[in-house]
Design an enzyme around this catalytic site. Structure first.
Site, PDB file in Angstrom:
ATOM      1  N   CYS A 115       0.808  -1.227   0.000  1.00  0.00           N
ATOM      2  CA  CYS A 115       0.000   0.000   0.000  1.00  0.00           C
ATOM      3  C   CYS A 115       0.838   1.272   0.000  1.00  0.00           C
ATOM      4  O   CYS A 115       0.378   2.317  -0.469  1.00  0.00           O
ATOM      5  CB  CYS A 115      -0.947   0.006   1.185  1.00  0.00           C
ATOM      6  N   HIS A 263      -3.431   7.312   0.855  1.00  0.00           N
ATOM      7  CA  HIS A 263      -3.681   6.002   0.265  1.00  0.00           C
ATOM      8  C   HIS A 263      -5.122   5.612   0.566  1.00  0.00           C
ATOM      9  O   HIS A 263      -5.604   5.770   1.692  1.00  0.00           O
ATOM     10  CB  HIS A 263      -2.716   4.979   0.856  1.00  0.00           C
ATOM     11  N   ASN A 293      -9.746  -0.366  -2.535  1.00  0.00           N
ATOM     12  CA  ASN A 293      -8.325  -0.214  -2.226  1.00  0.00           C
ATOM     13  C   ASN A 293      -7.514  -0.852  -3.356  1.00  0.00           C
ATOM     14  O   ASN A 293      -7.509  -2.067  -3.511  1.00  0.00           O
ATOM     15  CB  ASN A 293      -8.023  -0.901  -0.892  1.00  0.00           C
TER      16      ASN A 293
END
Length: 336
Positions: A115, A263, A293
């Site tokens: 991530c 993020h 995501n």
């Protein structure tokens, strides 16, 4: 010594939209449950046979970024590709991009920081440019999660979160050191590595031969595992810390932030950080509602959309921040 600055951005997401209602036909879940916990309403998943892969999506995003940068592909001196979902175990997708774009034989580096991968990749590119080693660096974040998710009720806690997509940026040399990327800040805490992990196939615990030999239908080692509450609690702390670290390094306070692009891990995390820093809705860009995501792709996709919508303008102070598996986290402070 130079700074680096972003001169071109691009994104690509698959056409296939998967809504929360669609997921409810695959597993025991529903729109209200997913929306309440994550803020996600839909995501894009690659359709098998479409030709979309981590590498090919990265190439599509890169072509847009290079065109918008106003440079020729052969002006690219180096490629940095961030992903946790490469097309092949090895080699990584960076070399696939070099080949697909028919770029001269420049170096290609793959970053495996999940991530926070794009933040790490930007830091690598920035420092190559700062030292004068390269002038133009192509940075890509791309992911295909959908092929590796457990799309049953057993895996719903993870599978409802993740989507597929790609984003890219072209960085170039900037001689005015008051502009461009002002600083990058990177951290890791490996003691929590197994709180967000994909164990197999890996050389350390379970390789392909082990999986085949056991032939265990209940083996979950090759599906992602996430301790959601633990990750959430650490994320909100580390996000705040690394943003403040970046601001302090540049003698800025939180009021200086024109745009925060976190993020896109969970809308609730972004909202927590927004409230803590006292930022308005116009100062934080979120698109997790549409894409889920997308790990290393989430920041470049969001940054591209923010720029396309005129929400990132010349002279703005922009903050990029990420936290993820590893645990790894980081921030980028830049003057647009």
């Amino acid at each position: 010594m130079y700074n680096s600055k972003i001169i071109g951005l691009g994104k690509y997401v698959p056409d296939n939209v998967v809504t929360n209602e669609d997921l409810s036909t695959m597993m025991d879940t529903n729109d209200a449950w997913i929306t309440e916990r994550t803020g996600i309403k839909e995501r894009r998943w690659v359709k098998p046979g479409s030709g979309d892969t981590t590498a090919t999506m990265g190439v599509k995003a890169a072509k847009i970024a290079i065109e918008r940068a106003g440079i020729d592909k052969d002006d690219i001196d180096f490629i940095v590709f961030a992903t946790l979902s490469p097309d092949m175990y090895f080699p990584g997708p960076g070399v696939q991009v070099q080949h697909a774009l028919d770029i001269k034989t420049v170096g290609a580096l793959d970053v495996r920081n999940q991530c926070s991968g794009f933040v790490y990749a930007i830091a690598v590119a920035d420092n190559f440019i700062k030292t004068g080693m390269y002038k133009n660096v192509l940075v890509i974040g791309s992911e295909v999660h959908s092929h590796g998710l457990d799309k049953t009720t057993r895996g719903r806690g993870v599978s409802v979160i993740f989507g597929d997509g790609a984003g890219a940026a072209v960085l170039t040399r900037e001689e005015d050191t008051t502009k461009g990327i002002l600083s990058t800040h990177l951290h890791s805490q490996g003691e929590h590595a197994e709180e967000l992990v994909l164990v197999a196939p890996g050389m350390g615990k379970r390789w392909v031969t082990d999986i085949l030999a056991d032939n265990d239908a209940d083996d979950e080692s090759y599906f992602p595992h996430m301790n959601g509450q633990f990750v959430f609690k650490n994320a909100v702390v580390r996000f705040s810390e690394v943003i403040m670290e970046g601001l302090a390094k540049n003698n800025l306070d939180k009021e200086a932030i024109d745009m925060l692009i976190p993020h896109q891990a969970n809308l609730r995390i972004a909202q927590f950080i927004q409230k803590k820093f006292g930022l308005s809705d116009d100062q934080v860009f979120n698109n997790i509602q549409k894409y889920g995501n997308t790990t290393a792709a989430s920041i470049p996709i969001a940054l591209t959309e923010a720029w396309e919508e005129g929400k990132v303008k010349e002279g703005d102070t922009v903050v990029l921040a990420a936290f993820g598996s590893g645990f790894t986290w980081g921030s980028v402070i830049l003057k647009w």
